[in-house]
Design a protein around this motif. Structure first.
Motif, PDB file in Angstrom:
ATOM      1  N   TRP A 105     -18.355 -31.827  30.312  1.00 19.15           N
ATOM      2  CA  TRP A 105     -17.767 -33.131  30.622  1.00 19.15           C
ATOM      3  C   TRP A 105     -17.635 -33.268  32.140  1.00 19.15           C
ATOM      4  O   TRP A 105     -16.565 -33.073  32.714  1.00 19.15           O
ATOM      5  N   GLY A 106     -18.726 -33.632  32.771  1.00 21.04           N
ATOM      6  CA  GLY A 106     -18.796 -33.698  34.230  1.00 21.04           C
ATOM      7  C   GLY A 106     -17.922 -34.754  34.877  1.00 21.04           C
ATOM      8  O   GLY A 106     -17.685 -34.708  36.078  1.00 21.04           O
ATOM      9  N   LYS A 107     -17.439 -35.722  34.095  1.00 22.80           N
ATOM     10  CA  LYS A 107     -16.563 -36.747  34.666  1.00 22.80           C
ATOM     11  C   LYS A 107     -15.159 -36.217  34.939  1.00 22.80           C
ATOM     12  O   LYS A 107     -14.386 -36.876  35.634  1.00 22.80           O
ATOM     13  N   LEU A 108     -14.828 -35.061  34.388  1.00 18.63           N
ATOM     14  CA  LEU A 108     -13.511 -34.470  34.647  1.00 18.63           C
ATOM     15  C   LEU A 108     -13.519 -33.868  36.049  1.00 18.63           C
ATOM     16  O   LEU A 108     -14.424 -33.118  36.406  1.00 18.63           O
ATOM     17  N   THR A 109     -12.517 -34.194  36.818  1.00 16.00           N
ATOM     18  CA  THR A 109     -12.443 -33.683  38.185  1.00 16.00           C
ATOM     19  C   THR A 109     -11.756 -32.319  38.197  1.00 16.00           C
ATOM     20  O   THR A 109     -11.128 -31.909  37.221  1.00 16.00           O
ATOM     21  N   ASP A 110     -11.871 -31.652  39.329  1.00 17.01           N
ATOM     22  CA  ASP A 110     -11.164 -30.372  39.475  1.00 17.01           C
ATOM     23  C   ASP A 110      -9.660 -30.577  39.342  1.00 17.01           C
ATOM     24  O   ASP A 110      -8.964 -29.742  38.767  1.00 17.01           O
ATOM     25  N   GLN A 144      -4.810 -27.945  25.048  1.00 20.53           N
ATOM     26  CA  GLN A 144      -5.742 -28.711  24.234  1.00 20.53           C
ATOM     27  C   GLN A 144      -5.409 -30.198  24.211  1.00 20.53           C
ATOM     28  O   GLN A 144      -6.283 -31.041  24.386  1.00 20.53           O
ATOM     29  N   ASP A 145      -4.142 -30.523  24.018  1.00 17.07           N
ATOM     30  CA  ASP A 145      -3.768 -31.938  23.945  1.00 17.07           C
ATOM     31  C   ASP A 145      -3.997 -32.651  25.277  1.00 17.07           C
ATOM     32  O   ASP A 145      -4.385 -33.824  25.310  1.00 17.07           O
ATOM     33  N   GLN A 146      -3.781 -31.936  26.378  1.00 21.13           N
ATOM     34  CA  GLN A 146      -4.028 -32.530  27.697  1.00 21.13           C
ATOM     35  C   GLN A 146      -5.518 -32.795  27.907  1.00 21.13           C
ATOM     36  O   GLN A 146      -5.907 -33.834  28.443  1.00 21.13           O
ATOM     37  N   LEU A 147      -6.353 -31.859  27.453  1.00 20.70           N
ATOM     38  CA  LEU A 147      -7.797 -32.029  27.572  1.00 20.70           C
ATOM     39  C   LEU A 147      -8.261 -33.196  26.718  1.00 20.70           C
ATOM     40  O   LEU A 147      -9.053 -34.031  27.166  1.00 20.70           O
ATOM     41  N   GLU A 148      -7.756 -33.311  25.511  1.00 21.42           N
ATOM     42  CA  GLU A 148      -8.102 -34.444  24.660  1.00 21.42           C
ATOM     43  C   GLU A 148      -7.724 -35.762  25.338  1.00 21.42           C
ATOM     44  O   GLU A 148      -8.494 -36.721  25.327  1.00 21.42           O
ATOM     45  N   GLY A 149      -6.549 -35.802  25.939  1.00 25.15           N
ATOM     46  CA  GLY A 149      -6.103 -37.015  26.629  1.00 25.15           C
ATOM     47  C   GLY A 149      -6.999 -37.383  27.797  1.00 25.15           C
ATOM     48  O   GLY A 149      -7.326 -38.555  28.001  1.00 25.15           O
ATOM     49  N   ASP A 166      -9.421 -39.560  17.755  1.00 23.13           N
ATOM     50  CA  ASP A 166     -10.178 -38.763  16.788  1.00 23.13           C
ATOM     51  C   ASP A 166     -11.514 -38.308  17.358  1.00 23.13           C
ATOM     52  O   ASP A 166     -11.955 -37.192  17.102  1.00 23.13           O
ATOM     53  N   GLN A 167     -12.162 -39.169  18.111  1.00 29.20           N
ATOM     54  CA  GLN A 167     -13.445 -38.813  18.700  1.00 29.20           C
ATOM     55  C   GLN A 167     -13.278 -37.716  19.743  1.00 29.20           C
ATOM     56  O   GLN A 167     -14.093 -36.792  19.812  1.00 29.20           O
ATOM     57  N   ALA A 168     -12.232 -37.805  20.561  1.00 30.92           N
ATOM     58  CA  ALA A 168     -11.979 -36.774  21.572  1.00 30.92           C
ATOM     59  C   ALA A 168     -11.750 -35.426  20.901  1.00 30.92           C
ATOM     60  O   ALA A 168     -12.299 -34.410  21.333  1.00 30.92           O
ATOM     61  N   ARG A 169     -10.977 -35.414  19.824  1.00 33.43           N
ATOM     62  CA  ARG A 169     -10.708 -34.165  19.107  1.00 33.43           C
ATOM     63  C   ARG A 169     -11.993 -33.602  18.501  1.00 33.43           C
ATOM     64  O   ARG A 169     -12.260 -32.410  18.572  1.00 33.43           O
ATOM     65  N   LYS A 170     -12.828 -34.488  17.921  1.00 35.26           N
ATOM     66  CA  LYS A 170     -14.086 -34.028  17.324  1.00 35.26           C
ATOM     67  C   LYS A 170     -15.013 -33.462  18.388  1.00 35.26           C
ATOM     68  O   LYS A 170     -15.612 -32.399  18.194  1.00 35.26           O
ATOM     69  N   GLU A 171     -15.162 -34.160  19.505  1.00 35.43           N
ATOM     70  CA  GLU A 171     -16.016 -33.670  20.598  1.00 35.43           C
ATOM     71  C   GLU A 171     -15.548 -32.296  21.072  1.00 35.43           C
ATOM     72  O   GLU A 171     -16.352 -31.396  21.274  1.00 35.43           O
ATOM     73  N   ARG A 199     -11.240 -40.523  30.602  1.00 30.03           N
ATOM     74  CA  ARG A 199     -12.468 -40.543  31.402  1.00 30.03           C
ATOM     75  C   ARG A 199     -13.682 -41.080  30.650  1.00 30.03           C
ATOM     76  O   ARG A 199     -14.579 -41.652  31.262  1.00 30.03           O
ATOM     77  N   TYR A 200     -13.724 -40.853  29.343  1.00 26.76           N
ATOM     78  CA  TYR A 200     -14.912 -41.225  28.571  1.00 26.76           C
ATOM     79  C   TYR A 200     -14.672 -42.395  27.623  1.00 26.76           C
ATOM     80  O   TYR A 200     -15.602 -42.835  26.956  1.00 26.76           O
TER      81      TYR A 200
END
Length: 67
Positions: free
Chosen positions: A21-26, A36-41, A52-57, A46-47
């Protein structure tokens, strides 16, 4: 590997996350800090994913990793 180990090894894992997920910044990755929940958010933000889609990805990506 379960998600708790990802949190513990976040510095090593975040490079793989950035490849996927290259759109995520440092700064995003530092703020997520392996949670995990922060990454899903951030994936939703960003995308434009729905929750549900974020969790599946994320689960699909997690399952493809060779730990």
């Amino acid at each position: 590997m379960d998600w708790n180990r990802i949190e513990g090894n976040w510095k090593q894992v975040k490079g793989k996350v950035k490849e996927q997920w290259g759109k995520l910044t440092d700064d995003d990755l530092d703020a997520i800090d392996g949670k995990q929940d922060q990454l899903e958010g951030k994936l939703q933000q960003r995308y434009g994913y729905q929750k549900d889609q974020a969790r599946k990805e994320l689960n699909d990506w997690f399952g493809r990793q060779k730990w």
